[in-house]
Design a protein around this motif. Structure first.
Motif, PDB file in Angstrom:
ATOM      1  N   VAL A   1      -1.225  23.297  48.525  1.00 14.18           N
ATOM      2  CA  VAL A   1      -2.569  22.725  48.504  1.00 14.18           C
ATOM      3  C   VAL A   1      -3.582  23.726  47.979  1.00 14.18           C
ATOM      4  CG1 VAL A   1      -4.477  22.006  49.986  1.00 14.18           C
ATOM      5  CG2 VAL A   1      -2.230  20.964  50.281  1.00 14.18           C
ATOM      6  N   SER A   2      -3.493  24.943  48.476  1.00 11.45           N
ATOM      7  CA  SER A   2      -4.492  25.914  48.034  1.00 11.45           C
ATOM      8  C   SER A   2      -4.240  26.348  46.597  1.00 11.45           C
ATOM      9  CB  SER A   2      -4.519  27.115  48.983  1.00 11.45           C
ATOM     10  OG  SER A   2      -3.655  28.121  48.535  1.00 11.45           O
ATOM     11  N   ASP A   3      -2.988  26.429  46.197  1.00 14.81           N
ATOM     12  CA  ASP A   3      -2.699  26.787  44.809  1.00 14.81           C
ATOM     13  C   ASP A   3      -3.208  25.730  43.842  1.00 14.81           C
ATOM     14  OD1 ASP A   3      -1.577  29.120  45.535  1.00 14.81           O
ATOM     15  OD2 ASP A   3       0.503  28.555  45.151  1.00 14.81           O
ATOM     16  N   LEU A   4      -3.172  24.486  44.295  1.00 18.94           N
ATOM     17  CA  LEU A   4      -3.607  23.413  43.417  1.00 18.94           C
ATOM     18  C   LEU A   4      -5.112  23.187  43.506  1.00 18.94           C
ATOM     19  CD1 LEU A   4      -0.739  20.873  44.155  1.00 18.94           C
ATOM     20  CD2 LEU A   4      -1.229  21.920  41.946  1.00 18.94           C
ATOM     21  N   GLY A   5      -5.711  23.750  44.545  1.00 19.22           N
ATOM     22  CA  GLY A   5      -7.148  23.578  44.714  1.00 19.22           C
ATOM     23  C   GLY A   5      -7.553  22.152  45.020  1.00 19.22           C
ATOM     24  N   VAL A   6      -6.781  21.494  45.859  1.00 19.55           N
ATOM     25  CA  VAL A   6      -7.156  20.139  46.271  1.00 19.55           C
ATOM     26  C   VAL A   6      -7.720  20.176  47.697  1.00 19.55           C
ATOM     27  CG1 VAL A   6      -5.608  18.883  44.748  1.00 19.55           C
ATOM     28  CG2 VAL A   6      -4.761  19.707  46.937  1.00 19.55           C
ATOM     29  N   SER A   7      -8.194  19.028  48.150  1.00 23.86           N
ATOM     30  CA  SER A   7      -8.972  19.008  49.397  1.00 23.86           C
ATOM     31  C   SER A   7      -8.118  19.034  50.657  1.00 23.86           C
ATOM     32  CB  SER A   7      -9.854  17.768  49.427  1.00 23.86           C
ATOM     33  OG  SER A   7      -9.019  16.625  49.566  1.00 23.86           O
ATOM     34  N   GLU A   8      -8.817  19.212  51.777  1.00 24.08           N
ATOM     35  CA  GLU A   8      -8.186  19.153  53.101  1.00 24.08           C
ATOM     36  C   GLU A   8      -7.537  17.808  53.306  1.00 24.08           C
ATOM     37  OE1 GLU A   8      -8.595  21.449  55.851  1.00 24.08           O
ATOM     38  OE2 GLU A   8      -9.170  22.864  54.278  1.00 24.08           O
ATOM     39  N   GLU A   9      -8.232  16.813  52.808  1.00 25.64           N
ATOM     40  CA  GLU A   9      -7.760  15.439  52.933  1.00 25.64           C
ATOM     41  C   GLU A   9      -6.323  15.318  52.426  1.00 25.64           C
ATOM     42  OE1 GLU A   9      -8.851  12.892  54.262  1.00 25.64           O
ATOM     43  OE2 GLU A   9      -7.940  11.145  53.301  1.00 25.64           O
ATOM     44  N   VAL A  10      -6.089  15.906  51.280  1.00 22.13           N
ATOM     45  CA  VAL A  10      -4.747  15.848  50.709  1.00 22.13           C
ATOM     46  C   VAL A  10      -3.743  16.513  51.638  1.00 22.13           C
ATOM     47  CG1 VAL A  10      -3.299  16.594  48.794  1.00 22.13           C
ATOM     48  CG2 VAL A  10      -5.612  15.779  48.348  1.00 22.13           C
ATOM     49  N   GLU A  11      -4.150  17.641  52.157  1.00 13.97           N
ATOM     50  CA  GLU A  11      -3.247  18.359  53.056  1.00 13.97           C
ATOM     51  C   GLU A  11      -2.907  17.497  54.277  1.00 13.97           C
ATOM     52  OE1 GLU A  11      -4.428  22.328  53.919  1.00 13.97           O
ATOM     53  OE2 GLU A  11      -2.989  22.537  55.563  1.00 13.97           O
ATOM     54  N   ARG A  12      -3.929  16.871  54.827  1.00 12.90           N
ATOM     55  CA  ARG A  12      -3.710  16.042  56.010  1.00 12.90           C
ATOM     56  C   ARG A  12      -2.721  14.919  55.692  1.00 12.90           C
ATOM     57  NH1 ARG A  12      -6.731  12.353  56.615  1.00 12.90           N
ATOM     58  NH2 ARG A  12      -5.279  11.021  57.748  1.00 12.90           N
ATOM     59  N   ARG A  13      -2.979  14.238  54.580  1.00  9.27           N
ATOM     60  CA  ARG A  13      -2.113  13.117  54.197  1.00  9.27           C
ATOM     61  C   ARG A  13      -0.684  13.584  53.937  1.00  9.27           C
ATOM     62  NH1 ARG A  13      -6.570   9.388  51.675  1.00  9.27           N
ATOM     63  NH2 ARG A  13      -5.404   7.481  52.071  1.00  9.27           N
ATOM     64  N   ALA A  14      -0.574  14.737  53.292  1.00 10.98           N
ATOM     65  CA  ALA A  14       0.762  15.250  52.986  1.00 10.98           C
ATOM     66  C   ALA A  14       1.542  15.481  54.276  1.00 10.98           C
ATOM     67  CB  ALA A  14       0.653  16.544  52.186  1.00 10.98           C
ATOM     68  N   ARG A  15       0.877  16.098  55.241  1.00  8.09           N
ATOM     69  CA  ARG A  15       1.534  16.325  56.531  1.00  8.09           C
ATOM     70  C   ARG A  15       1.962  15.007  57.159  1.00  8.09           C
ATOM     71  NH1 ARG A  15       0.901  21.177  58.774  1.00  8.09           N
ATOM     72  NH2 ARG A  15      -0.450  22.665  57.718  1.00  8.09           N
ATOM     73  N   ASP A  16       1.060  14.042  57.083  1.00  6.36           N
ATOM     74  CA  ASP A  16       1.343  12.743  57.658  1.00  6.36           C
ATOM     75  C   ASP A  16       2.568  12.110  57.008  1.00  6.36           C
ATOM     76  OD1 ASP A  16       0.691  10.529  59.357  1.00  6.36           O
ATOM     77  OD2 ASP A  16       0.114   9.468  57.521  1.00  6.36           O
ATOM     78  N   LEU A  17       2.616  12.177  55.681  1.00  5.13           N
ATOM     79  CA  LEU A  17       3.751  11.625  54.958  1.00  5.13           C
ATOM     80  C   LEU A  17       5.048  12.289  55.400  1.00  5.13           C
ATOM     81  CD1 LEU A  17       2.322  11.366  51.333  1.00  5.13           C
ATOM     82  CD2 LEU A  17       3.170   9.478  52.723  1.00  5.13           C
ATOM     83  N   LEU A  18       4.970  13.587  55.552  1.00  7.39           N
ATOM     84  CA  LEU A  18       6.176  14.315  55.939  1.00  7.39           C
ATOM     85  C   LEU A  18       6.606  13.950  57.355  1.00  7.39           C
ATOM     86  CD1 LEU A  18       5.410  17.781  54.334  1.00  7.39           C
ATOM     87  CD2 LEU A  18       7.165  16.157  53.663  1.00  7.39           C
ATOM     88  N   ASP A  19       5.619  13.709  58.205  1.00  9.22           N
ATOM     89  CA  ASP A  19       5.953  13.311  59.573  1.00  9.22           C
ATOM     90  C   ASP A  19       6.727  12.009  59.594  1.00  9.22           C
ATOM     91  OD1 ASP A  19       5.041  15.411  61.058  1.00  9.22           O
ATOM     92  OD2 ASP A  19       2.984  14.666  61.176  1.00  9.22           O
ATOM     93  N   THR A  20       6.189  11.005  58.899  1.00 12.02           N
ATOM     94  CA  THR A  20       6.878   9.709  58.911  1.00 12.02           C
ATOM     95  C   THR A  20       8.241   9.827  58.240  1.00 12.02           C
ATOM     96  OG1 THR A  20       5.812   9.048  56.852  1.00 12.02           O
ATOM     97  CG2 THR A  20       4.714   8.426  58.881  1.00 12.02           C
ATOM     98  N   ALA A  21       8.307  10.652  57.222  1.00  7.18           N
ATOM     99  CA  ALA A  21       9.599  10.838  56.546  1.00  7.18           C
ATOM    100  C   ALA A  21      10.611  11.450  57.504  1.00  7.18           C
ATOM    101  CB  ALA A  21       9.419  11.732  55.319  1.00  7.18           C
ATOM    102  N   THR A  22      10.139  12.387  58.295  1.00  6.37           N
ATOM    103  CA  THR A  22      11.031  13.034  59.250  1.00  6.37           C
ATOM    104  C   THR A  22      11.528  12.023  60.287  1.00  6.37           C
ATOM    105  OG1 THR A  22       9.656  15.000  59.006  1.00  6.37           O
ATOM    106  CG2 THR A  22      11.279  15.027  60.764  1.00  6.37           C
ATOM    107  N   GLU A  23      10.598  11.185  60.747  1.00  5.16           N
ATOM    108  CA  GLU A  23      10.997  10.169  61.715  1.00  5.16           C
ATOM    109  C   GLU A  23      12.062   9.252  61.136  1.00  5.16           C
ATOM    110  OE1 GLU A  23       7.451   8.145  62.929  1.00  5.16           O
ATOM    111  OE2 GLU A  23       6.501  10.051  63.491  1.00  5.16           O
ATOM    112  N   LYS A  24      11.873   8.912  59.885  1.00  5.74           N
ATOM    113  CA  LYS A  24      12.816   8.004  59.237  1.00  5.74           C
ATOM    114  C   LYS A  24      14.118   8.706  58.876  1.00  5.74           C
ATOM    115  CE  LYS A  24      10.452   4.154  58.819  1.00  5.74           C
ATOM    116  NZ  LYS A  24      10.969   2.785  58.983  1.00  5.74           N
ATOM    117  N   GLY A  25      14.141  10.009  59.014  1.00  5.45           N
ATOM    118  CA  GLY A  25      15.358  10.743  58.686  1.00  5.45           C
ATOM    119  C   GLY A  25      15.664  10.790  57.206  1.00  5.45           C
ATOM    120  N   ILE A  26      14.600  10.640  56.403  1.00  4.50           N
ATOM    121  CA  ILE A  26      14.783  10.657  54.952  1.00  4.50           C
ATOM    122  C   ILE A  26      15.200  12.031  54.458  1.00  4.50           C
ATOM    123  CG2 ILE A  26      13.615  10.360  52.725  1.00  4.50           C
ATOM    124  CD1 ILE A  26      13.828   7.797  54.167  1.00  4.50           C
TER     125      ILE A  26
END
Length: 320
Positions: free
Chosen positions: A237-262
């Motif tokens: 996120v910091s290397d790309l210079g995108v917002s906190e929002e992106v970071e939050r969403r990315a974490r969220d996506l990873l969480d659901t992915a983990t739950e799904k066992g993807i």
DNA sequence: ATGGTTTTTACTGCGTC
DNA sequence: GACGCGGTAAAAACCAT
């Protein structure tokens, strides 16, 4: 990555050229020839003596203390770097003979046995100190190159010390083990660096790092769980210079992915990169796949594949 | 060593600016 | 036409056996 490699190559070339430069006569450009017998370097064209008195310049003419004298003295056995102590430590022969070759009495033999034992203890202790010093220097160098905080360096040091204490070093390079220790420490601290990144700053090849790392982890019984994809997110996120929002969403996506066992079996880095890309997409922040690929060292193809899976998982999680 | 899985490389087609 | 994106096939890398 390729940058540093090409730079190194050109560096080598220029130093090599400089060296060759020195073998030409400053006057006429002819070849310089070393005259061993007279201790002179002479130009073969014009006969100019470029350097003389190489063989014996006499003793250093002053020394202010004992240490300096040691350093300046030209006498004594040659030192070598192939031994940890440069071959300067005391050696006690194994034969129970005195300096004249006569056998020793039993009392003397016992005494020598004791001396040998203690000498050996001090010597190996000494070698470990040096070993450690060098390894810690390497760890520090690599850690700063990778921007790893001090607590990681400390962990790495501890791991290395343990490896040393458990005699894991024989048969392995100091640098290899040091690198592995750092790699392990970074992962334990939750600020992992990929094997590629590590090997970029190490003097050791990737395979060796991986091999040594596996070995060290197994022997020391280190508990290192597979890297959490989320731990890569902040960096991307910091290397790309995108917002906190992106970071939050990315974490969220990873969480659901983990739950799904993807995510089992997939590279955590790839997942993280894809999550960041997908999150940026959802947040309407422009980031191209190639940019993400750039900062994460993951191919665009993998990013594509992963981020589809991530989005699917997310939809499934919302639907039922 | 081998086979299965994942990742990468290289290439192609499609739409947009 | 360059660029971003998507897909595919084959090669390479990785992992457990």
């Amino acid at each position: 990555m390729t940058d540093t490699r090409t730079r190194n190559r050109t560096d080598e070339r220029t130093t090599a050229e400089e060296e060759r430069e020195e073998h030409h006569c400053p006057e006429c450009g002819g070849n310089l020839v070393a005259d061993e017998e007279r201790g002179e370097t002479v130009c073969s064209e014009c006969g100019l003596v470029v350097d003389e008195g190489q063989i014996d310049r006499g003793p250093e003419w002053r020394a202010f203390d004992a240490a300096e004298k040691d350093e300046k003295s030209r006498v004594g056995a040659p030192t070598t770097n192939t031994m940890h102590d440069k071959g300067l430590s005391t050696n006690i022969g194994w034969q129970d003979k005195d300096a004249y070759g006569n056998s020793l009495g039993s009392r003397q033999r016992e005494k020598m046995q004791r001396l040998r034992k203690w000498n050996e203890r001090f010597r190996t202790r000494d070698s470990k100190e040096r070993n450690l010093k060098q390894a810690l220097g390497e760890i520090d160098r690599m850690a700063s190159a990778l921007g790893l905080p001090t607590n990681v360096r400390e962990t790495a040091s501890v791991i290395y010390r343990r490896a040393l204490d458990e005699d894991l070093l024989p048969g392995r390079s100091i640098e290899g083990v040091a690198t592995s220790a750092l790699y392990a420490a970074a992962r334990q601290a939750g600020t992992p660096r990929s094997l590629d990144e590590i090997s970029n700053v190490s003097r050791v090849e990737k395979d060796e790092i991986a091999r040594t790392y596996r070995y060290v982890v197994r022997e020391l019984g280190l508990e290192i769980r597979p890297a959490d994809p989320k731990s890569y997110v902040p960096r991307f996120v910091s290397d790309l210079g995108v917002s906190e929002e992106v970071e939050r969403r990315a974490r969220d996506l990873l969480d659901t992915a983990t739950e799904k066992g993807i995510h089992s079996g997939k590279s955590p880095v790839g997942l993280a990169a894809a999550a960041v890309y997908a999150a940026a997409l959802l947040s309407n922040e422009k980031v191209t796949q190639s940019e993400v690929s750039e900062v994460s060292d993951i191919s665009e193809v993998t990013i594509r594949n992963r981020y589809h899976e991530l989005l699917e998982a997310k939809e499934d999680a919302l639907a039922p």
